[in-house]
Design an enzyme around this catalytic site. Structure first.
Site, PDB file in Angstrom:
ATOM      1  NE  ARG A  37      -3.247  -2.910   0.297  1.00 45.41           N
ATOM      2  CZ  ARG A  37      -3.934  -3.494  -0.667  1.00 45.41           C
ATOM      3  NH1 ARG A  37      -3.976  -2.970  -1.878  1.00 45.41           N
ATOM      4  NH2 ARG A  37      -4.568  -4.617  -0.453  1.00 45.41           N
ATOM      5  CG  ASN A  49       0.465  -8.683   5.602  1.00 47.87           C
ATOM      6  OD1 ASN A  49      -0.143  -9.089   6.577  1.00 47.87           O
ATOM      7  ND2 ASN A  49      -0.119  -7.991   4.629  1.00 47.87           N
ATOM      8  CE  LYS A  88      -2.665  -8.700   8.540  1.00 43.77           C
ATOM      9  NZ  LYS A  88      -2.638  -8.050   7.219  1.00 43.77           N
ATOM     10  CD  GLU A 146      -6.184  -8.321   5.750  1.00 39.56           C
ATOM     11  OE1 GLU A 146      -5.012  -7.919   5.686  1.00 39.56           O
ATOM     12  OE2 GLU A 146      -7.159  -7.663   5.336  1.00 39.56           O
ATOM     13  NE  ARG A 200      -1.668  -3.859  12.400  1.00 39.64           N
ATOM     14  CZ  ARG A 200      -2.217  -4.102  11.221  1.00 39.64           C
ATOM     15  NH1 ARG A 200      -2.310  -5.321  10.753  1.00 39.64           N
ATOM     16  NH2 ARG A 200      -2.699  -3.116  10.492  1.00 39.64           N
ATOM     17  NE  ARG A 244     -12.943  -6.390   7.535  1.00 39.80           N
ATOM     18  CZ  ARG A 244     -12.226  -6.004   6.502  1.00 39.80           C
ATOM     19  NH1 ARG A 244     -12.584  -6.358   5.279  1.00 39.80           N
ATOM     20  NH2 ARG A 244     -11.144  -5.271   6.657  1.00 39.80           N
ATOM     21  CE  LYS A 301      -5.789  -1.909   9.862  1.00 41.87           C
ATOM     22  NZ  LYS A 301      -6.037  -2.402   8.491  1.00 41.87           N
ATOM     23  CG  ASP A 330      -8.630  -2.161   6.051  1.00 42.27           C
ATOM     24  OD1 ASP A 330      -7.765  -1.535   6.673  1.00 42.27           O
ATOM     25  OD2 ASP A 330      -8.381  -2.919   5.094  1.00 42.27           O
ATOM     26  CD  GLU A 368      -2.495  -0.222  12.286  1.00 44.27           C
ATOM     27  OE1 GLU A 368      -2.338  -1.058  13.197  1.00 44.27           O
ATOM     28  OE2 GLU A 368      -2.538  -0.535  11.084  1.00 44.27           O
ATOM     29  CD  GLU A 402      -5.270  -0.419   1.765  1.00 45.25           C
ATOM     30  OE1 GLU A 402      -4.765  -0.238   2.892  1.00 45.25           O
ATOM     31  OE2 GLU A 402      -5.730  -1.517   1.392  1.00 45.25           O
ATOM     32  CG  HIS A 460     -14.660  -2.996   1.893  1.00 46.79           C
ATOM     33  ND1 HIS A 460     -14.620  -3.752   0.741  1.00 46.79           N
ATOM     34  CD2 HIS A 460     -13.636  -3.448   2.666  1.00 46.79           C
ATOM     35  CE1 HIS A 460     -13.629  -4.630   0.829  1.00 46.79           C
ATOM     36  NE2 HIS A 460     -12.997  -4.447   1.978  1.00 46.79           N
TER      37      HIS A 460
HETATM   38  C1  GCV Z   1      -0.722  -4.948   5.707  1.00 48.36           C
HETATM   39  C2  GCV Z   1      -5.760  -3.913   4.676  1.00 48.36           C
HETATM   40  C3  GCV Z   1      -4.764  -3.729   3.569  1.00 48.36           C
HETATM   41  C4  GCV Z   1      -3.637  -4.751   3.676  1.00 48.36           C
HETATM   42  C5  GCV Z   1      -2.993  -4.594   5.063  1.00 48.36           C
HETATM   43  C6  GCV Z   1      -4.081  -4.843   6.113  1.00 48.36           C
HETATM   44  C7  GCV Z   1      -3.554  -4.684   7.520  1.00 48.36           C
HETATM   45  O1  GCV Z   1      -6.454  -5.105   4.516  1.00 48.36           O
HETATM   46  O2  GCV Z   1      -5.404  -3.824   2.334  1.00 48.36           O
HETATM   47  O3  GCV Z   1      -2.722  -4.489   2.663  1.00 48.36           O
HETATM   48  O4  GCV Z   1      -1.932  -5.482   5.224  1.00 48.36           O
HETATM   49  O5  GCV Z   1      -5.108  -3.902   5.922  1.00 48.36           O
HETATM   50  O6  GCV Z   1      -3.743  -3.617   8.064  1.00 48.36           O
HETATM   51  O7  GCV Z   1      -2.982  -5.607   8.048  1.00 48.36           O
END
Ligand code: GCV
Length: 717
Positions: free
Chosen positions: A183, A225, A302, A306, A339, A351, A375, A380, A402, A408, A536
């Site tokens: 991102r 990630n 994290k 995901e 997180r 969600r 967050k 998101d 956060e 993004e 979204h």
């Molecule tokens: C780092 C969203 C973004 C992902 C990101 C995720 C997160 O889903 O699209 O790219 O991954 O948030 O905050 O972990």
């Protein structure tokens, strides 16, 4: 002689006409000579010499900075002197006998990093003093003083005492070891891993200067990630080299830790947090990290989100995972930022509710050096979300914010989006956790529940682009994040003005015009992307452009239709008691408001309620007409921004004026694209016409649905 004069004149002409391109590299730390002659003379008479005792690494960089700034701003060399005759005196009572003599140390802010800037008379002379109880505080004071001069503020009767409201003010880089940035829209990663640890370009120092100048004191270097390799010795050596550059600027490094690292790089069969071998592996790994980086900040994790591994893979919970790492870090004073961004399509629930459902019950179960990183909203980082219901809901746990600085969901680096207004909207939101006035800002600054461990994170928008952030105005989001982390009570407008004067000009008309553009910019984007609480509905995966039609993304909660639920009757996600009941996660005063269609702020309408296309809203218009109005208003706001920007020509440098002109043109086209694509799509359900007077979309819906893009930045293509 005449010929020589001619040659000299020609040379001077060449020299004065030659100037470097305004790339934006200098950010808000420009230090060009002050243009206002009277002020220049005044400042020059006030700052004739500097006394700055102390030789710590932090003192040395502060000295370098003040010298660079003052010499630049005054256009002349101002000497350092060792006597108390200096007009500007800097230091701590420990490092400077002069400071010790002129200040009662009880007057200094007690909190670490705080500073005092004071005008005073000493030995019959007028002086300015910058002091603090520690060297970092002095550095922050120096940057603040420079800021005053850059903004042309008179240096009279100064008595500025500041302390940061939040202890750990941290950037999160989503930077990968291969140099890409998840991102990221500002080029590639700043970290040239393959050249580290041997090569540390001056850019790293400039990065540290910029952060320190706004009070940022931590940086997580790698993506959440994450790749377990970042915890191996070769990468720890590279991280140590970065830490060495950042240390004098008071910046600690942190790493994202991959939960399954004990398996991937440790050769264990499990990463179960309750397994003694796993625990020992983390204890040993942490010890090793501190051998290389003695002031290492800690881990960001994290987990079970995901597709990332986590404690739930072993039937354990988030507290089990976080506490294992916390135990390993505790002997060194390190922290865990765990997180709360968790959701799973296998969980048969909205969600928006899942993070709260998982974390609320863990309140009080975390070790003292764990923060839960939340967050700003429950989905998101959407252009607009109501504040996350976890704020205020975990009183026995330090929780941190956060924010996402990288855009993004707000137009990448082609749209002008000043996020100060968004940050403030969330920080000022009232959770009612302990009655009225229990703002999110109070929660994260530890004031509400009396926590000493406090933190805030911003997902960085910084990359290898010459101007660091891609869009010249995106720099303002880095700046404002730091300043709000220091003091969440600052207003978005005040910080916009500050940033403009430091970055572009001190011309009052220009400041007010540019400020107007900035202050309305986020709302413009909300209007042309996701008005009235929509969320979204962007294109799948790369998130570039509209995609309200996305209905097959491998899992439901990655589609758009999951969120808007448009059909022939209406649109919106029913999160009231008759729907998913996500409203019940808020404290009653908030839940009552959000849950009542008559009371919910219009900006959150479709977030919480499902409304018929023909229902009348409080404005008197039907939902459909109101939606259309907002989408068109969004584009109109970009028109206005363009018109204002035209009037800035000549008031700011031509290079950046040109850049922003071009970017605004792209933004305008993309705003129309969003508006037309979304309205055509929603119209296919509402079957209602555009009210009279609105320009028709340029293309039909199929055209927009068929647009495909390759090599979009920010993802692995
Ligand atoms: C780092 C969203 C973004 C992902 C990101 C995720 C997160 O889903 O699209 O790219 O991954 O948030 O905050 O972990």
């Amino acid at each position: 002689m005449k010929y020589l004069n001619y040659k000299i004149a020609l040379l001077l002409t060449c020299l004065t006409q030659f100037s470097f391109a305004e790339t934006g590299y200098r950010l808000w730390l420009r230090y060009d000579k002050i243009e206002n002659q009277a002020l220049l003379e005044k400042y020059s008479s006030q700052i004739k010499s500097i006394n700055f005792e102390g030789n710590s690494a932090t003192n040395l960089v502060a000295k370098k900075e003040i010298l660079m700034a003052i010499n630049g701003l005054l256009g002349k060399q101002v000497p350092f002197v060792s006597t108390n005759s200096a007009s500007l005196i800097i230091g701590t009572p420990q490092s400077s006998s002069i400071i010790k003599a002129i200040i009662n140390s009880d007057d200094l802010p007690k909190t670490a990093d705080g500073f005092l800037i004071k005008s005073l008379a000493f030995n019959g002379e007028q002086k300015i003093m910058i002091s603090a109880t520690n060297d970092k505080g002095v550095l922050y004071g120096v940057f603040h003083f420079i800021r005053l001069m850059q903004a042309n503020i008179p240096l009279v009767s100064l008595n500025i005492s500041e302390t940061p409201a939040i202890k750990n003010r941290i950037l999160n880089h989503w930077d990968n070891l291969d140099g890409t940035v998840e991102r990221g829209y500002a080029g590639s990663s700043l970290w040239e891993w393959h050249k580290l640890p041997g090569f540390t370009p001056t850019r790293y120092t400039d990065y540290a200067r910029a952060n320190a100048s706004v009070g940022i004191n931590g940086t997580v270097l790698n993506n959440v990630n994450t790749n377990a390799l970042s915890l191996t010795v070769p990468y720890l050596l590279k991280t140590a080299a970065l830490a060495k550059v950042f240390r004098p600027y008071g910046i600690k490094v942190y790493l994202s830790a991959r939960f399954s690292a004990p398996i991937e790089i440790g050769g264990l069969k499990t990463a179960d947090p309750l397994d003694p071998q796993v625990k020992q592996w983390w204890i040993d790994k942490t010890k090793e990290i501190y051998q290389y980086i003695p002031d290492f900040g800690g881990f960001l994790v994290k987990a079970n989100s995901e597709g990332q591994p986590g404690p739930q893979n072993y039937g354990r919970n988030h507290a089990d995972g976080a506490n294992m790492l916390a135990d390993a870090l505790a002997p060194y004073g390190g922290i865990v930022m765990w997180r709360a961004f968790v959701y799973d399509d296998k969980v048969p629930d909205d969600r928006a509710k899942q993070a709260y459902s998982e974390f609320k019950t863990l309140d009080g179960k975390f070790k003292p050096n764990v923060l839960v990183q939340i967050k700003n909203g429950a989905i998101d980082f959407q252009p607009r979300e109501p504040f996350h219901p976890l704020f205020g809901a975990m009183p026995a746990t330090p929780v941190m914010m956060e924010f996402q600085l990288t855009q993004e969901y707000l137009g990448f680096s082609t749209h002008l989006a000043y996020l100060g207004t968004m940050f403030k909207e969330v920080l000022a939101a009232d959770t009612y956790a302990k009655g009225e006035g229990s703002t999110v800002a109070k929660v994260i600054s530890g004031k509400l529940d009396n926590h000493q461990l406090t933190a805030i994170a911003g997902v960085a928008n910084i990359g290898s682009d010459l101007n660091w952030c891609g869009h010249p105005f995106a720099q303002a989001n880095w700046y404002t994040f730091g300043r709000l982390a220091w003091n969440p009570e600052f207003s978005a407008g005040q910080l916009a003005e500050e940033w403009i004067s430091l970055t572009f000009t001190n011309d009052k008309t220009a400041i007010s015009g540019i400020k107007k553009m900035m202050m309305g910019s986020r709302e413009a984007i909300v209007n042309y992307m996701t008005p009235l609480g929509l969320h979204h509905i962007m294109a799948q995966n790369h998130h570039y452009g509209p995609g309200p039609w996305v209905n097959d993304a491998g899992r439901d909660d990655w589609t758009s239709v999951y969120y808007h639920k448009a059909d022939n009757v209406g649109i919106g996600f029913n999160r009231t008691a008759t729907g998913s009941n996500a409203v019940a996660q808020y404290f009653p005063a908030v839940a009552d408001q959000f849950g009542d269609v008559k009371q919910v702020p219009q900006k959150y309408l479709l977030w919480f309620h499902r409304i018929k296309w023909t229902d009348k809203l409080s404005s008197g218009s039907t939902l459909w007409d109101e939606l259309v109005k907002h989408y068109y208003e969004g584009v109109k706001s970009v028109d206005s921004m363009q018109l204002t920007w035209v009037t800035m020509k000549g008031k700011i440098d031509e290079d950046r004026h040109q850049e922003v002109t071009q970017l605004l043109k792209i933004q305008h086209e993309e705003a129309k694209w969003w508006r037309d694509a979304c309205l055509l799509y929603f119209q296919s359900f509402s079957k209602l016409p555009l009210p009279a007077g609105y320009e028709k979309p340029e293309h039909d819906l199929t055209y927009y649905q068929n647009l495909k893009f390759s090599f979009v930045p920010g993802i692995k293509n």
